[in-house]
Design a protein around this motif. Structure first.
Motif, PDB file in Angstrom:
ATOM      1  N   SER A  61       0.818  -1.216   0.000  1.00 19.23           N
ATOM      2  CA  SER A  61       0.000   0.000   0.000  1.00 19.23           C
ATOM      3  C   SER A  61       0.851   1.264   0.000  1.00 19.23           C
ATOM      4  CB  SER A  61      -0.927   0.011   1.226  1.00 19.23           C
ATOM      5  OG  SER A  61      -1.769  -1.113   1.237  1.00 19.23           O
ATOM      6  N   ILE A  62       2.139   1.122   0.236  1.00 24.37           N
ATOM      7  CA  ILE A  62       3.024   2.287   0.298  1.00 24.37           C
ATOM      8  C   ILE A  62       3.040   3.036  -1.031  1.00 24.37           C
ATOM      9  CG2 ILE A  62       5.082   0.992  -0.381  1.00 24.37           C
ATOM     10  CD1 ILE A  62       4.877   3.816   2.246  1.00 24.37           C
ATOM     11  N   ARG A  63       2.814   2.327  -2.136  1.00 24.33           N
ATOM     12  CA  ARG A  63       2.828   2.989  -3.444  1.00 24.33           C
ATOM     13  C   ARG A  63       1.660   3.969  -3.573  1.00 24.33           C
ATOM     14  NH1 ARG A  63       4.499  -1.919  -7.637  1.00 24.33           N
ATOM     15  NH2 ARG A  63       6.447  -2.492  -6.590  1.00 24.33           N
ATOM     16  N   LEU A  64       0.515   3.576  -3.010  1.00 22.61           N
ATOM     17  CA  LEU A  64      -0.633   4.481  -3.026  1.00 22.61           C
ATOM     18  C   LEU A  64      -0.334   5.738  -2.210  1.00 22.61           C
ATOM     19  CD1 LEU A  64      -3.535   1.893  -2.503  1.00 22.61           C
ATOM     20  CD2 LEU A  64      -2.798   2.961  -4.651  1.00 22.61           C
ATOM     21  N   LEU A  65       0.317   5.558  -1.068  1.00 21.03           N
ATOM     22  CA  LEU A  65       0.668   6.705  -0.228  1.00 21.03           C
ATOM     23  C   LEU A  65       1.682   7.601  -0.925  1.00 21.03           C
ATOM     24  CD1 LEU A  65       0.943   5.011   3.289  1.00 21.03           C
ATOM     25  CD2 LEU A  65      -1.024   6.143   2.254  1.00 21.03           C
ATOM     26  N   THR A  66       2.656   6.992  -1.599  1.00 19.40           N
ATOM     27  CA  THR A  66       3.664   7.785  -2.315  1.00 19.40           C
ATOM     28  C   THR A  66       3.016   8.602  -3.421  1.00 19.40           C
ATOM     29  OG1 THR A  66       5.368   6.115  -1.859  1.00 19.40           O
ATOM     30  CG2 THR A  66       5.797   7.670  -3.648  1.00 19.40           C
ATOM     31  N   GLU A  67       2.120   7.974  -4.165  1.00 23.96           N
ATOM     32  CA  GLU A  67       1.444   8.692  -5.256  1.00 23.96           C
ATOM     33  C   GLU A  67       0.620   9.857  -4.702  1.00 23.96           C
ATOM     34  OE1 GLU A  67      -1.622   7.789  -8.995  1.00 23.96           O
ATOM     35  OE2 GLU A  67      -1.068   6.194  -7.584  1.00 23.96           O
ATOM     36  N   TRP A  68      -0.060   9.620  -3.588  1.00 24.55           N
ATOM     37  CA  TRP A  68      -0.859  10.690  -2.977  1.00 24.55           C
ATOM     38  C   TRP A  68       0.029  11.847  -2.532  1.00 24.55           C
ATOM     39  CZ3 TRP A  68      -1.130  13.184   1.688  1.00 24.55           C
ATOM     40  CH2 TRP A  68      -2.285  13.932   1.944  1.00 24.55           C
ATOM     41  N   MET A  69       1.152  11.511  -1.882  1.00 26.14           N
ATOM     42  CA  MET A  69       2.076  12.548  -1.403  1.00 26.14           C
ATOM     43  C   MET A  69       2.675  13.333  -2.566  1.00 26.14           C
ATOM     44  SD  MET A  69       2.498  12.903   1.912  1.00 26.14           S
ATOM     45  CE  MET A  69       4.193  13.380   2.237  1.00 26.14           C
ATOM     46  N   LEU A  70       3.025  12.633  -3.650  1.00 22.78           N
ATOM     47  CA  LEU A  70       3.625  13.301  -4.794  1.00 22.78           C
ATOM     48  C   LEU A  70       2.634  14.274  -5.437  1.00 22.78           C
ATOM     49  CD1 LEU A  70       6.011  13.647  -6.668  1.00 22.78           C
ATOM     50  CD2 LEU A  70       5.229  11.642  -7.951  1.00 22.78           C
ATOM     51  N   LYS A  71       1.372  13.831  -5.571  1.00 21.21           N
ATOM     52  CA  LYS A  71       0.343  14.720  -6.116  1.00 21.21           C
ATOM     53  C   LYS A  71       0.198  15.976  -5.263  1.00 21.21           C
ATOM     54  CE  LYS A  71      -2.787  11.411  -8.361  1.00 21.21           C
ATOM     55  NZ  LYS A  71      -4.147  10.801  -8.287  1.00 21.21           N
ATOM     56  N   LEU A 113       2.288  13.411 -13.762  1.00 20.86           N
ATOM     57  CA  LEU A 113       1.656  14.214 -12.710  1.00 20.86           C
ATOM     58  C   LEU A 113       2.152  15.661 -12.751  1.00 20.86           C
ATOM     59  CD1 LEU A 113       1.666  11.772  -9.641  1.00 20.86           C
ATOM     60  CD2 LEU A 113      -0.332  12.716 -10.816  1.00 20.86           C
ATOM     61  N   ALA A 114       3.459  15.844 -12.943  1.00 19.72           N
ATOM     62  CA  ALA A 114       4.017  17.201 -12.999  1.00 19.72           C
ATOM     63  C   ALA A 114       3.425  17.974 -14.171  1.00 19.72           C
ATOM     64  CB  ALA A 114       5.539  17.133 -13.104  1.00 19.72           C
ATOM     65  N   THR A 115       3.285  17.309 -15.324  1.00 16.38           N
ATOM     66  CA  THR A 115       2.711  17.970 -16.502  1.00 16.38           C
ATOM     67  C   THR A 115       1.252  18.331 -16.270  1.00 16.38           C
ATOM     68  OG1 THR A 115       4.223  16.739 -17.946  1.00 16.38           O
ATOM     69  CG2 THR A 115       2.275  17.723 -18.963  1.00 16.38           C
ATOM     70  N   ARG A 116       0.497  17.404 -15.706  1.00 17.20           N
ATOM     71  CA  ARG A 116      -0.933  17.635 -15.506  1.00 17.20           C
ATOM     72  C   ARG A 116      -1.195  18.754 -14.506  1.00 17.20           C
ATOM     73  NH1 ARG A 116      -2.525  12.636 -14.233  1.00 17.20           N
ATOM     74  NH2 ARG A 116      -3.087  12.927 -12.045  1.00 17.20           N
ATOM     75  N   LEU A 117      -0.331  18.892 -13.496  1.00 20.10           N
ATOM     76  CA  LEU A 117      -0.536  19.891 -12.442  1.00 20.10           C
ATOM     77  C   LEU A 117       0.246  21.185 -12.694  1.00 20.10           C
ATOM     78  CD1 LEU A 117      -0.356  17.477  -9.367  1.00 20.10           C
ATOM     79  CD2 LEU A 117      -2.407  18.456 -10.406  1.00 20.10           C
TER      80      LEU A 117
END
Length: 602
Positions: free
Chosen positions: A404-414, A453-457
């Motif tokens: 589940s750490i990957r989900l947390l990393t993706e959330w934090m990066l966003k 993510l960087a491009t979209r945001l």
């Protein structure tokens, strides 16, 4: 069941053919009426038995009731066949009667062997058949005697063939059973095997002492040196455990073993015996390997009255010992309560993201030279609706274990990219550091997802700095380095977190495309002028500077520590002396009020 039905089918038709053959050879002497009556009774009993086998056995299986009925039908069939022989007694001489009786009784024995498979029953029938052969050879050669000889040889061969088939199936069944309870790698009993042994001892009234041993750092061995090497380590470890006298050893799974001993044995003595077995390094593929175990203990009947409960209790104790870095612990009820609470928390972890229970906090990193705040580290916090703010060490390790750490990393990066984009648009750019785990570094999609993510945001990649630990890189160095280079080429910057706490630091430091080194707080905490800790910290700073890396001193909590790391050349400080991690909104207010950060008296 297939064996029972097939054997009974063969025996039935063979017996009916044989009985009909003998009756026909004797019909001139006893008459058709006697022959017909005798054969009708025998045939009816055999056909009734065969109907039961096919209709009832296949439907209900070999239950205790069906087996009892089958045994009764077998006995009744043989008794009816033999009881019809007096019909011929007035027409047959003693020898003829004995021959016919032998074959009928022999075939009745065949039906019994379907259930018993006892060699002595086959031996009895073959002995009777041999008597028929000898009589036909040395006695008066008569037509029915010749038929007796031919039938004995033929059906005796059939019986021998069936014996061989049944013995082969029995051996195959025993092999499959042994295979099912044996670990294929170490040849020790597996979980089912050790559980069966323990339950057998418990049924005999022998209470058990159960130890569950988990090999420390085995995942690192596997990842760094390969699965073949890891398997060799397990085989050698199993051999040494097996050499301990008075215990039963099994392998539960992966790097977890189980020791089974009498409850009268002293736990401390047994654990010391295990340590003594591994005092010398293992010799694996010509390489010395030092290993150790974390041990959980359970004792019957105090912690359970079955091996299933005892192994579970000992495993819970093992995990509890790992959590507090203890060598071994004995199971207690509080451990189970904590384990259930952890599982309950984990089950809600995935929902926490969708329900906006996660928060991103920022801890500032201060440039020592002018006190400016150019960057901050993003730290995740879980605000549980019932438990309040859950500390990261209570859910991050479990998230790493379950993926589940990957989900947390993706959330934090966003979240970090969004904040960076907003601040840059407002003219107050800041760089935010995001931690990535060993699991993230094995994900081939990491670099591509970060770019998308960087491009979209509308965020700049250089506003994000990924922090990796030495140990996460060392789990799979080649894959990790490939992904780190991909992130660097995409414009993100990189930092080594907790430097000095891993292994092979110097060997891999030069290969990592990093721009920053964060000195672990264990080197900073309590450092004083003129001490060995200051010398060690100075060596780390000198090494980093010669490699062109900037340095962040983590865990700075006092003015003296700030002064020392400043004198040694650290560019940034991070720690409670400056500020604790705080919610994003609070961080901007704090930054506005405190920048530049100038410690009192410095």
């Amino acid at each position: 069941m297939q064996i029972l039905v097939s054997q009974s089918h063969l025996g039935t038709w063979a017996a009916l053919c044989l009985c009909g053959l003998f009756g026909f050879t004797l019909v001139e002497r006893v008459g058709w009426t006697a022959y017909g009556s005798w054969y009708a009774v025998v045939a009816s009993s055999y056909l009734l038995r065969q109907w039961f086998y096919r209709a009832r056995l296949r439907r209900h299986g070999p239950t205790l009731r069906t087996l009892n009925v089958m045994a009764l039908l077998n006995t009744l069939t043989g008794a009816l066949a033999v009881s019809c022989l007096p019909l011929f007694s007035s027409a047959l001489d003693t020898i003829d009667l004995a021959l016919l009786s032998a074959l009928v009784v022999g075939w009745a024995a065949v039906t019994v062997t379907v259930l018993s498979a006892r060699p002595r029953i086959y031996a009895l029938f073959l002995a009777l058949s041999l008597g028929s052969v000898l009589y036909a050879w040395y006695g008066h050669i008569q037509p029915h005697a010749l038929l007796t000889l031919a039938a004995s040889l033929f059906f005796g061969g059939v019986l021998l063939l069936n014996v061989c088939r049944m013995m082969e199936r029995q051996q195959q069944s025993e092999y499959e059973h042994q295979k099912a309870i044996t670990d294929s790698l170490t040849q020790l009993p597996n979980r089912e095997g050790i559980r069966a042994d323990g339950d057998a001892n418990l049924r005999q009234g022998n209470d058990q002492l159960v130890l569950v041993l988990d090999l420390d750092r085995f995942k690192s061995i596997n990842d760094a040196l390969g699965y073949e090497f890891g398997d060799a380590v397990l085989i050698e470890a199993a051999r040494r455990l097996h050499s301990i006298p008075g215990v039963k050893v099994g392998r539960l799974h992966a790097s977890q073993f189980c020791l089974l001993a009498s409850s009268q044995a002293e736990t401390t003595d047994l654990i010391e015996e295990v340590r003594a077995r591994f005092a010398e390094p293992l010799n694996v593929m010509g390489e010395p390997v030092d290993i150790s175990f974390t041990v959980g203990v359970a004792v019957a009947p105090r912690h359970g009255q079955s091996m299933q409960h005892l192994i579970r209790a000992a495993a819970i104790a093992t995990h509890a010992a790992q959590r507090v870095n203890a060598d071994w612990l004995t199971f207690s009820d509080s451990m189970e309560l904590n384990s259930r609470a952890d599982l309950s928390l984990l089950s809600k972890l995935k929902d926490a993201l969708s329900q906006n229970q996660m928060e991103m906090h920022l801890q500032p990193k201060v440039r020592i030279s002018d006190g400016s705040i150019e960057s901050a580290e993003a730290l995740i916090r879980w605000r549980h609706p019932e438990r309040g703010l859950v500390p990261p060490n209570e859910f991050i390790p479990f998230a790493e274990q379950t993926g589940s750490i990957r989900l947390l990393t993706e959330w934090m990066l966003k979240k970090a990219l969004l904040v960076c984009a907003q601040q840059r648009a407002a003219g107050r750019p800041i760089q935010i550091s995001v931690n990535i785990s060993a699991s993230d570094l094995r994900d081939d999609r990491l670099s591509l997802q970060a770019q998308e993510l960087a491009t979209r945001l509308n965020a700049w990649p250089q506003d994000i700095r990924f922090e990796v630990t030495e140990s996460s890189v060392m789990n799979d160095p080649d894959t990790a380095l490939k992904h780190l280079y991909a992130l660097r080429e995409a414009g993100f910057s990189l930092s080594i977190d907790d430097f000095g706490t891993g292994y092979s630091s110097l060997a891999y430091l030069q290969k990592m495309p990093v721009q920053e080194l964060k000195v672990d707080r264990s080197f900073v905490r309590g450092v004083q002028v003129g001490t060995s800790s200051e010398v060690l910290l100075d060596s780390i700073c000198t090494l980093a500077h010669r490699m062109g890396l900037s340095i962040v001193a983590e865990g700075v909590e006092t003015a003296e520590e700030w002064a020392i790391v400043k004198r040694l050349g650290c560019e940034y400080v991070q720690g409670w002396y400056v500020a604790k991690a705080m919610p994003v909104e609070t961080f901007w207010d704090w930054r506005q009020l405190n920048e530049p950060v100038i410690p009192p008296g410095l």
